[in-house]
Motif scaffolding. Structure first.
Motif, PDB file in Angstrom:
ATOM      1  N   VAL A 146      12.780  30.345  31.089  1.00  0.00           N
ATOM      2  CA  VAL A 146      13.591  29.160  30.784  1.00  0.00           C
ATOM      3  C   VAL A 146      12.583  28.026  30.615  1.00  0.00           C
ATOM      4  CG1 VAL A 146      15.381  27.554  31.538  1.00  0.00           C
ATOM      5  CG2 VAL A 146      15.578  29.983  32.123  1.00  0.00           C
ATOM      6  N   PHE A 147      12.363  27.617  29.374  1.00  0.00           N
ATOM      7  CA  PHE A 147      11.438  26.519  29.100  1.00  0.00           C
ATOM      8  C   PHE A 147      12.214  25.212  29.149  1.00  0.00           C
ATOM      9  CE2 PHE A 147       9.463  30.145  26.752  1.00  0.00           C
ATOM     10  CZ  PHE A 147       8.271  30.213  27.475  1.00  0.00           C
ATOM     11  N   HIS A 148      11.765  24.308  30.008  1.00  0.00           N
ATOM     12  CA  HIS A 148      12.413  22.995  30.119  1.00  0.00           C
ATOM     13  C   HIS A 148      11.603  22.024  29.263  1.00  0.00           C
ATOM     14  CE1 HIS A 148      13.194  19.177  32.729  1.00  0.00           C
ATOM     15  NE2 HIS A 148      13.999  19.214  31.693  1.00  0.00           N
ATOM     16  N   LEU A 149      12.186  21.654  28.134  1.00  0.00           N
ATOM     17  CA  LEU A 149      11.481  20.823  27.153  1.00  0.00           C
ATOM     18  C   LEU A 149      12.096  19.428  27.120  1.00  0.00           C
ATOM     19  CD1 LEU A 149      11.661  23.737  24.641  1.00  0.00           C
ATOM     20  CD2 LEU A 149       9.498  22.845  25.476  1.00  0.00           C
ATOM     21  N   THR A 150      11.243  18.419  27.077  1.00  0.00           N
ATOM     22  CA  THR A 150      11.752  17.043  27.002  1.00  0.00           C
ATOM     23  C   THR A 150      10.923  16.276  25.959  1.00  0.00           C
ATOM     24  OG1 THR A 150      10.324  16.305  28.816  1.00  0.00           O
ATOM     25  CG2 THR A 150      12.532  17.043  29.414  1.00  0.00           C
ATOM     26  N   HIS A 151      11.399  15.089  25.589  1.00  0.00           N
ATOM     27  CA  HIS A 151      10.690  14.339  24.547  1.00  0.00           C
ATOM     28  C   HIS A 151       9.291  13.891  25.004  1.00  0.00           C
ATOM     29  CE1 HIS A 151      13.790  14.185  21.490  1.00  0.00           C
ATOM     30  NE2 HIS A 151      14.674  13.826  22.393  1.00  0.00           N
ATOM     31  N   GLU A 152       9.243  13.347  26.243  1.00  0.00           N
ATOM     32  CA  GLU A 152       7.973  12.770  26.695  1.00  0.00           C
ATOM     33  C   GLU A 152       7.415  13.418  27.964  1.00  0.00           C
ATOM     34  OE1 GLU A 152       6.425  10.581  24.888  1.00  0.00           O
ATOM     35  OE2 GLU A 152       8.040  10.013  23.515  1.00  0.00           O
ATOM     36  N   GLY A 153       8.140  14.336  28.559  1.00  0.00           N
ATOM     37  CA  GLY A 153       7.663  14.982  29.789  1.00  0.00           C
ATOM     38  C   GLY A 153       7.865  14.123  31.028  1.00  0.00           C
TER      39      GLY A 153
END
Ligand SMILES: C[S@@+](CC[C@H](N)C(=O)[O-])C[C@H]1O[C@@H](n2cnc3c(N)ncnc32)[C@H](O)[C@@H]1O
Length: 286
Positions: A146-153
């Motif tokens: 499950v990769f948790h991806l966000t715009h800026e981390g």
């Protein structure tokens, strides 16, 4: 997978929108920065027997297609949103999840990498279920990513809400915690429900348990106006989780029959019933 000619059909069930259509085409028509959380499990391109398309593109074609999907997800996701991408490789395509995730570097920051454990053996005892691999070269696949991806981390996650109680209660004071709760870390043991008869399944070859999208939403945090999107909703598991948590869901799937299952599950939960159709991919248990 990219079925460009499918005309989208939208319906409402409770506060949720169910859309039969192609994920990219439908998302193209959605407003920019309109979604708080995306949680999805796309086709993995590992030859799963779906009804309407072949889950076996050439690897680079698949990655190119997924980049198109993720470009739209990046656009519709709010600046403070989270995208949870659930994917797995296979014995014949072990690099695939990693190849894909590195190709998304210009679109997202990889903020957390969670390992969803479906089965684990501790000492001599096994917990959970898995699909056995019959091979003299490979071991069984008991986990997915499950990769948790966000715009800026920089998204502040709800570690305690998604966490667990301390086993050793003396740690509460010793570590100066206000409540009996700690972060559960990045290994999530979420087993499938046990299904003993085929009639208990709903003829979808690759679902996840409701607890998985629920854990993702809880980790990001939500309120009643939060909007979650699953562009590959299958049987609507993410929407069932959204309903249980009291948030609004948007689900897209290309296959009419899976949309019908999603509608049925959602209505049954809305009617106060339990989600009796909870699926299991597992063939083998402890
Ligand atoms: C891994 S399954 C998702 C299962 C879902 N998480 C569940 O619990 O039921 C992937 C889904 O993507 C759908 N799909 C494949 N290509 C699609 C496309 N181009 N647009 C929308 N959905 C698509 C398939 O019909 C399938 O139901």
């Amino acid at each position: 997978m990219g079925q460009e000619k499918v005309r989208a059909r939208r319906e409402t069930v409770g506060r949720h929108a169910l859309i039969r259509g192609d994920a990219v085409n439908v998302m193209r028509r959605m407003e920019t920065s309109s979604v708080d959380i995306v949680v999805t499990s796309p086709p993995y391109n590992i030859g799963v027997a779906y009804r309407t398309y072949k889950d076996s593109l050439a690897e680079q074609d698949y990655i190119g297609w997924m980049r198109g999907v993720c470009t739209q997800i990046a656009r519709v996701l709010k600046p403070d949103g989270s995208f949870f991408l659930n994917i797995a490789g296979s014995s014949s395509q072990p690099w695939l999840p990693f190849e894909l995730i590195t190709r998304l570097r210009d679109l997202f920051v990889l903020q957390n990498h969670i390992v969803w454990i479906k089965s684990v053996s501790i000492d001599e005892k096994t917990y959970g279920h898995f699909k056995p691999v019959n091979s003299s070269r490979f071991v069984n696949h008991n986990h997915e990513h499950v990769f948790h991806l966000t715009h800026e981390g920089d998204i502040r996650v709800q570690r305690l809400a998604a966490g667990v109680p301390f086993t050793d209660k003396t740690n509460i004071n010793r570590r100066r915690h206000a409540v009996d709760r700690r972060c559960r870390g990045n290994t999530w043991f979420i087993p499938y429900e046990t299904v003993r008869h085929r009639r208990e399944k709903f003829l979808h070859p690759g679902t996840f348990p409701v607890a998985l999208p629920a854990a993702c939403m809880t980790l990001h945090g939500y309120h009643e106006e939060s909007v979650i999107l699953d562009p590959f909703m299958g049987t609507g598991t993410s929407l069932v989780a959204a309903q249980e948590l009291g948030v609004k869901g948007i689900g897209i799937d290309i296959d009419t029959r899976y949309v019908a299952v999603a509608r049925r599950r959602l209505r049954s939960v809305l009617d106060g019933g339990i989600d009796e159709e909870q699926e299991s991919q597992a063939d083998e248990g402890p």
